[in-house]
Design an enzyme around this catalytic site. Structure first.
Site, PDB file in Angstrom:
ATOM      1  N   LYS A 134       0.843  -1.214   0.000  1.00  0.00           N
ATOM      2  CA  LYS A 134       0.000   0.000   0.000  1.00  0.00           C
ATOM      3  C   LYS A 134       0.876   1.261   0.000  1.00  0.00           C
ATOM      4  O   LYS A 134       0.594   2.221  -0.719  1.00  0.00           O
ATOM      5  CB  LYS A 134      -0.941  -0.022   1.206  1.00  0.00           C
ATOM      6  CG  LYS A 134      -2.108  -0.973   0.985  1.00  0.00           C
ATOM      7  CD  LYS A 134      -2.848  -1.351   2.254  1.00  0.00           C
ATOM      8  CE  LYS A 134      -3.833  -2.471   1.924  1.00  0.00           C
ATOM      9  NZ  LYS A 134      -4.355  -3.176   3.076  1.00  0.00           N
ATOM     10  N   GLN A 178      -4.923  -2.175   9.266  1.00  0.00           N
ATOM     11  CA  GLN A 178      -4.696  -3.466   8.593  1.00  0.00           C
ATOM     12  C   GLN A 178      -5.279  -4.609   9.429  1.00  0.00           C
ATOM     13  O   GLN A 178      -4.942  -4.761  10.601  1.00  0.00           O
ATOM     14  CB  GLN A 178      -3.184  -3.668   8.364  1.00  0.00           C
ATOM     15  CG  GLN A 178      -2.844  -4.916   7.569  1.00  0.00           C
ATOM     16  CD  GLN A 178      -3.397  -4.864   6.142  1.00  0.00           C
ATOM     17  OE1 GLN A 178      -3.259  -3.867   5.441  1.00  0.00           O
ATOM     18  NE2 GLN A 178      -4.058  -5.933   5.724  1.00  0.00           N
ATOM     19  N   ASP A 201     -11.552   2.317   3.684  1.00  0.00           N
ATOM     20  CA  ASP A 201     -11.749   0.878   3.498  1.00  0.00           C
ATOM     21  C   ASP A 201     -13.243   0.540   3.449  1.00  0.00           C
ATOM     22  O   ASP A 201     -13.621  -0.598   3.144  1.00  0.00           O
ATOM     23  CB  ASP A 201     -11.103   0.135   4.682  1.00  0.00           C
ATOM     24  CG  ASP A 201     -10.312  -1.077   4.227  1.00  0.00           C
ATOM     25  OD1 ASP A 201     -10.188  -1.263   2.999  1.00  0.00           O
ATOM     26  OD2 ASP A 201      -9.841  -1.828   5.096  1.00  0.00           O
TER      27      ASP A 201
END
Ligand code: NAP
Length: 364
Positions: A134, A178, A201
Site C-alpha cells: 500500500k 490493517q 476501506d
C-alpha cells in the site's frame, strides 16, 4: 479455410480421379479395341466417362464435406479460445496513470496532497507485506502516506487513542487499520472508531449503511474494484442475472449490493445454499469469493457468462490460485479474471482512489 480453397480442393480431387479413371479406361480400351465392334466400343467409352464423372463427383463431394466439417470444428475451437481474460493489473495501471496526472495537477494548483495513513499492529508477515504494498502504491501515484507500526502487545485503549489522533490530524485524509488484528483486540470497536469520512476501506457501519441506502459513502475496495473492472470492460449489468458466491462483509455482501445498484438481478449463495451449481448456472455474471481453491468448475458456469474470481488461495505447490478452476472454465465463458493479476491489483488501486476522494470531500 475460404470458400475458394474448398472449391479448389474439391476440383483438384475431381481432376485427379478423372485423369486416373480416364487413363485406365483409355488404356483398357486400346488393349481390347481389336476385339470390339463399334457399338461395344461406344459402350466401353460411355461407361468409362460415366464412371469417371460419378467417381470424380463423389470424391470431390466427400472432400468438400470433410473440409467443411473440419472448418466448422476449427471455428468452434477458435470461438472457445476467444474468452477474454480480464487483467485487473492492466486496468489498475490505467487508473494509476489517471491518478498520477490528477495528483500532479493538484500540486500545480497548490492543493493538498491526499494522504493515507495505514495502521499496522504486530508483525503478521502477510499484513506486513500488504502494508508495504500500500505504501509503495501511494508513492507510485504521488499520494502522501503515513505508516504507524504498533507493537504486537498494543492495548485496545492505546490503539483507539492512535485512531483518535489520526481522526483529528488534518494532514490525514484516509485511515486504514490493517486486518486481522491480534486476537486480544476488538476489531469491531476499532473499525467503528475511525471517522467515517476517513474510512477509505468502507467498513464503518455508517458507510455500510450508506451503501445499502444507495447514498455516497466509501465502499470496500475489492467490491468497488470488481464493479470498476466490469464497467471498464463495458459489461452490461443492467437487467442481467448476477450470482455472488460468498456473503462476507468484506466482499460478498457489498459486491452483491453494488451489482444491484447497477440494476442487475442478484442472488447470493453461501455455504448452506442448496443446488448451488444450478443457481450459478443461471448467472450472466458470476462473482466467486469463498476462499476455496478451484471450487467453481464448468458445471457451475453458463455458456458465455462473465466470471470474476476473487479468491486467493495457495495450491499444494505454493502457487496462487483462485476459487475458480480457470482451465476448466475458460472455454465456456465470454470473459474471466485470472488469479493472480485479476481482482487483486484493483483492490489497492481503489484504496488510492478512495483516499483522493476523501481528500476532495473534506475540501468541500
Ligand atoms: P470469508 O469471510 O471467509 O467468507 C467466505 C464466504 O464464502 C462465506 O460467506 C461462506 O459462506 C462462503 N463459502 C465458504 N465455503 C463455501 C462453499 N463451499 N459454498 C458456498 N459458499 C461458501 O472470505 P472473504 O473475506 O469474503 O474472502 C473470500 C476470498 O476472497 C478469499 O480467498 C480471500 O483471500 C479473497 N479476497 C481477495 C481479495 C483481493 O483483493 N483479491 C480481497 C479480499 C478477499 P457462509 O457465510 O455460509 O459461511
Amino acid at each position: 479455410m475460404t470458400r475458394k480453397k474448398i472449391i479448389y480442393t474439391a476440383l483438384f480431387w475431381f481432376a485427379l480421379v478423372a485423369i486416373v479413371v480416364l487413363g485406365f479406361t483409355a488404356y483398357t480400351y486400346f488393349q481390347i479395341k481389336d476385339y470390339l465392334n463399334s457399338s461395344t466400343s461406344f459402350v466401353v467409352v460411355f461407361v468409362g466417362i460415366i464412371v469417371t464423372l460419378a467417381l470424380g463427383i463423389a470424391i470431390a463431394g466427400i472432400t468438400a464435406f470433410v473440409v467443411v466439417m473440419n472448418k466448422d470444428k476449427e471455428e468452434v475451437k477458435e470461438e472457445k479460445k476467444m474468452a477474454t481474460v480480464i487483467y485487473g493489473s492492466e486496468v489498475a495501471k490505467e487508473l494509476k496513470n489517471e491518478m498520477t496526472m490528477e495528483i500532479a495537477k493538484r500540486m500545480d494548483e497548490g492543493k493538498k496532497i491526499p494522504t493515507l495513513c495505514v495502521i499496522l499492529v504486530g508483525n503478521n508477515p502477510a499484513s506486513v507485506s500488504y502494508v508495504t504494498g500500500k505504501e509503495k502504491a501511494c508513492k507510485e501515484v504521488g499520494l502522501g502516506s503515513k505508516m504507524i507500526h504498533l507493537d504486537e502487545n498494543t492495548t485496545q485503549a492505546e490503539l483507539l487513542k492512535v485512531i483518535d489522533d489520526c481522526n483529528k490530524d488534518n494532514e490525514i485524509d484516509g485511515i486504514l487499520v490493517q486486518l486481522p488484528l491480534p486476537s486480544h483486540l476488538n476489531e469491531k470497536e476499532v473499525v467503528w472508531a475511525i471517522n467515517p469520512e476517513k474510512d477509505v476501506d468502507g467498513l464503518h457501519p455508517i458507510n455500510v449503511g450508506k451503501l445499502h441506502l444507495g447514498e455516497d459513502g466509501f465502499v470496500p475496495c475489492t467490491p468497488q474494484g470488481i464493479i470498476e473492472l466490469l464497467k471498464r470492460m463495458n459489461v452490461e449489468l443492467k437487467g442481467k442475472r448476477a450470482v455472488v458466491i460468498g456473503r462476507s462483509n468484506l466482499v460478498g455482501n457489498p459486491v452483491a449490493r453494488l451489482l444491484m445498484n447497477e440494476n442487475a438481478t442478484v442472488t447470493i449463495c453461501h455455504s448452506k445454499t442448496e443446488n448451488i451449481q444450478a443457481v450459478c448456472k443461471e448467472a450472466d455474471i458470476l462473482v466467486v469469493a469463498i476462499g476455496k481453491a478451484k471450487f467453481v468448475t464448468k458445471d457451475f458456469v453458463k455458456e458465455g457468462a462473465y466470471v470474476i474470481d476473487v479468491g486467493v488461495n495457495r495450491n499444494e505447490e505454493g502457487k496462487l490460485v483462485g476459487d475458480v478452476d480457470f482451465d476448466d472454465v475458460v472455454e465456456h465463458v465470454t470473459a474471466i479474471t485470472p488469479v493472480p493479476k485479476g481482482v487483486g491489483p484493483m483492490t489497492i488501486t481503489m484504496l488510492l482512489k478512495n483516499t483522493i476522494e476523501a481528500c476532495k470531500r473534506r475540501e468541500g
